[in-house]
Design an enzyme around this catalytic site. Structure first.
Site, PDB file in Angstrom:
ATOM      1  CG  ASP A 159      -4.252  -2.091   0.824  1.00 34.69           C
ATOM      2  OD1 ASP A 159      -3.315  -2.751   1.307  1.00 34.69           O
ATOM      3  OD2 ASP A 159      -4.334  -0.852   0.930  1.00 34.69           O
ATOM      4  CB  SER A 198      -0.956  -0.034   1.203  1.00 38.94           C
ATOM      5  OG  SER A 198      -1.986   0.907   1.057  1.00 38.94           O
TER       6      SER A 198
END
Length: 748
Positions: A225, A80
């Site tokens: 993610d 991320s």
């Protein structure tokens, strides 16, 4: 002989010894060289950077301290925001460069994805003048469909390309610093480790927070993610051969019981629990020789992208707390300088012209219409900023859920492949709207709007839209919009409508009459859209009007008989405003002509015209909005009572009731000043302002109505909201008429 033999033996011995020493010296120098480049004579150090949204800006502060202590970094694994910072550093972006980039990052920059409004097609701009709330909802085969995320990630990828100095496809072991990024396969729930790819796409996949950012498809996998599987990818760092891990954890701590308020808090807590579980698994893999850095980030949240420069120094503070351990990994100055020179060598972007532009994966949308909105052309050198704007402009056509691009090398030519993913919840859409109005003294009105739009009914992009509205005005409108060429420059649009509206008449501020006007009309327009600048329509219509006096004296009746209508009409509309609700720059202009003609069967001949224009200029948070409107009749034929100009109300001669001024001639000018009190992230913020207005309504219908030059002003407070703009204002005229106004949605 013995003497000679001994000498030969001695000479041979020295030759062998010399050769041995030379052979030993060669690998020794190679080892020294390897050491200077971060090789085997010291432990291999891998930097592991966790996800954490905006909190990940602390990674930049950590990097600053690692450089200060000359800690060599031989590989990087990130998830991320950690993947974003890690990829930037691995491709040669310096810490000062990253600090400069994050100083310019904001929530609006990352997630406000539509292109500047001036660049939208006129078809999409005109939607802004309705009272729509929210976004399109898919409606197909009786089923509703929604987007996969609040934002698509198109604008996010633009920023990611700025951070990465390695453009195009790369094997990540070949980067200046070997790199890995982590994502989660949304279908299988398994971790995905990226070892190669286009960095902006990879970072985008790693940052696709479920629900907030739409998933991205790469190599047939739907990815989100990596927070769900390896938010702190220690295991990935170990798989790269690390001897020592420096792990930086910026994950969001779990909420306390008293903070779990509402569905959003509970949903966020569920994600945090899933993330914290895999973080604890990763922490268990750390050895005593590894280093864990956990910045204390206080109340900064994962979505706090407007405060990245304030978050970054907190990482620096945390890294200094383990300074003694970092110092143990330090290497000599010259060796570190040599290593960093090697790691800062970034590949130059390939800006060669392309021989072909290809639209990939299109099933409904005509590729020619997509390419028509692009400035990038074949045979011209690639301009990265223009290409990024092209992607946003394509997304702004409202046909796609995601837009990206790749460069392909094919025999004899270079191809720009645009991956435009059509909306999976299209091509038919529902949209709703809401408008409220009140003077806080008993007069309140509302309008509810539902719109059904079918798109791409043929290869030219035909669209069929129907709007149903109930409330102050009850209406139904349906239009079939058919472009006549691939680029949509010319079009034809047959349409039909039903409308029933109420008109109130006033004597000063006292309502003395009201009548209802019902119309059933049909017509056809032909026209042209000047790309994103304006639209011209010329057409004709016919139908029946039914005016009916509801309350009041018969002398004010618009007539109780049905009226046959037939008319020629012309409409020119130009729009380059950056916003309809709270513009800060740009201009707009319009001209309408309506010729009721007995040649088309009309009961009454007359010609009515009106025109308006606006110009907006801002100086910082201060904005001046100039506008004017005028209208009247052409020729000696009078305007019928049901088609007079009706004026008055909020910033339309403030102080008077809405629609209080009725006549056959209108002249009006206005200056509005407003100041932005609070800047919004994705919304437009909060404003306070004042308007100064002057106007005249000629030949008033109601005897005793205000005549001559009318002056008034209004003060107001306004704010953008998820359900539309909200205004509250107080208006007063020079002849002491006054009103309080409250609006939700575009003022009526």
């Amino acid at each position: 002989m013995k003497t000679i033999h001994s000498g030969a033996v001695i000479a041979t011995f020295w030759l062998i010894l010399t050769a041995f020493l030379l052979a030993a010296a060669i690998p020794a120098r190679a080892d020294e060289s390897a050491s200077a480049a971060g090789g085997a004579k010291r432990p291999k150090i891998c930097l592991v950077l966790s996800g954490g949204g905006a909190r990940g800006a602390a990674h930049v502060g950590v990097l600053k301290v690692l450089e200060e202590y000359r800690v060599p970094i031989d590989c990087i694994a990130g998830n991320s925001m950690g993947a974003l910072v890690g990829a930037a550093y691995a491709t040669g972006t310096s810490v000062p460069e990253m600090e400069k980039i994050i100083a310019g990052i904001s929530t609006e920059l990352l997630f406000k994805e539509k292109p500047p409004r001036q660049e939208l097609s006129m078809r999409r701009k005109q939607d802004d003048y309705n009272i729509f709330v929210g976004t399109d909802i898919g409606f197909n085969d009786g089923k509703l469909g929604l987007p996969k995320g609040f934002v698509s990630g198109v604008q996010l990828e633009t920023v990611l390309r700025q951070l990465s100095k390695a453009k195009g496809f790369h094997h990540f072991d070949d980067l200046p610093i070997p790199f890995r990024a982590v994502a989660t396969d949304l279908v299988t729930g398994k971790v995905v480790i990226f070892r190669d790819g286009e960095l902006a796409n990879v970072m985008r996949a790693s940052m696709s927070v479920p629900v907030a950012v739409a998933p991205v498809e790469i190599s047939g996998r739907l990815l989100v993610d990596g927070m769900l599987t390896q938010n702190l990818p220690v295991e990935t760092g170990l798989s790269m051969g690390a001897d020592i891990i420096i792990a930086v954890n910026v994950g969001t701590p779990l909420l306390k019981r008293e903070e779990l308020t509402g569905i959003l808090g509970v949903s966020g807590q569920v994600l945090s629990i899933l993330t914290e579980q895999n973080v604890q698994t990763s922490l268990a893999l750390l050895k005593p020789t590894d280093i864990l850095i956990s910045p204390e980030l206080g109340d900064f949240s994962t979505g706090d992208f407007d405060n990245l420069p304030q978050i970054s120094p907190l990482g620096e503070t945390a890294a200094r707390k383990v300074a003694e351990r970092l110092a143990q990994l330090s290497i000599p100055s010259e060796e570190y300088a040599s290593l960093r020179r090697h790691q800062m060598v970034a590949s130059a972007p390939d800006l060669r012209a392309v021989d072909d532009i290809r639209m990939e994966n299109l099933h409904r949308v005509n590729p020619i219409t997509v390419q028509a909105v692009m400035e990038t052309q074949t045979g011209q050198q690639i301009d990265q900023q223009i290409l990024d704007r092209d992607m946003r402009r394509i997304y702004g056509t409202d046909n796609f859920e995601h837009v990206n691009y790749r460069f392909l090398e094919e025999p004899g030519k270079r191809v720009l492949a645009v991956d435009a993913v059509e909306k999976s919840w299209g091509p038919d859409y529902l949209r709703f709207g809401l408008g409220l109005s009140s003077d806080l003294q008993g007069d309140s009105y509302f309008n509810l709007l539902a719109s059904y739009r079918r798109t791409w009914l043929n290869t030219l992009g035909a669209e069929w839209r129907s709007n149903l509205q109930i409330g102050r005005t009850n209406s139904f409108m349906s239009e079939f919009y058919q472009p006549l060429d691939d680029r949509g420059f010319f079009f034809i649009a047959p349409h039909a409508s039903y409308e029933r509206r109420t008109t109130d008449l006033y004597n000063e501020s006292r309502r003395i009459a009201s009548y209802d006007l019902t119309s059933i009309l049909a017509g056809i327009d032909i026209g042209s859209q000047f790309t994103r600048y304006g639209e011209l329509r010329i057409g004709m219509l016919g139908g029946v009007l039914s005016p009916e006096l509801d309350t009041g004296p018969q002398s004010l009746s618009p007539g109780d008989d049905n009226v046959t209508q037939g008319a020629f009409k012309t409409r020119l509309f130009l729009d380059q405003l950056d916003s309809v609700q709270f513009p800060h720059s740009g201009w707009s202009a319009g001209l309408n002509m309506f010729n009721s003609s007995s040649l088309l069967g009309a009961d009454q001949d007359y010609t009515k015209w009106d025109s308006d224009g606006s110009f907006v200029r801002s100086f910082g948070s201060h904005t001046f909005h100039f506008s004017a409107k005028a209208g009247g009749r052409i020729g000696s034929d009078t305007l019928p009572r049901y088609d007079l100009f009706q004026w008055g109300g909020f910033m339309q001669q403030s102080g008077y009731a809405t629609g209080q001024l009725v006549g056959d001639d209108l002249k009006f000018g206005r200056i509005i000043y407003y100041h932005r009190l609070l800047k919004g992230s994705l919304l437009e913020g909060v404003y306070a302002g004042i308007s100064f207005e002057v106007g005249q309504v000629g030949n008033p219908l109601v005897p005793g109505s205000p005549e001559g030059l009318l002056e008034s002003s209004c003060i107001f407070l306004a704010a953008d909201s998820p359900i539309g703009p909200v205004y509250i204002g107080y208006g007063r005229s020079m002849d002491n008429n006054s009103s309080v106004y409250l609006y939700l949605g575009k003022p009526f």
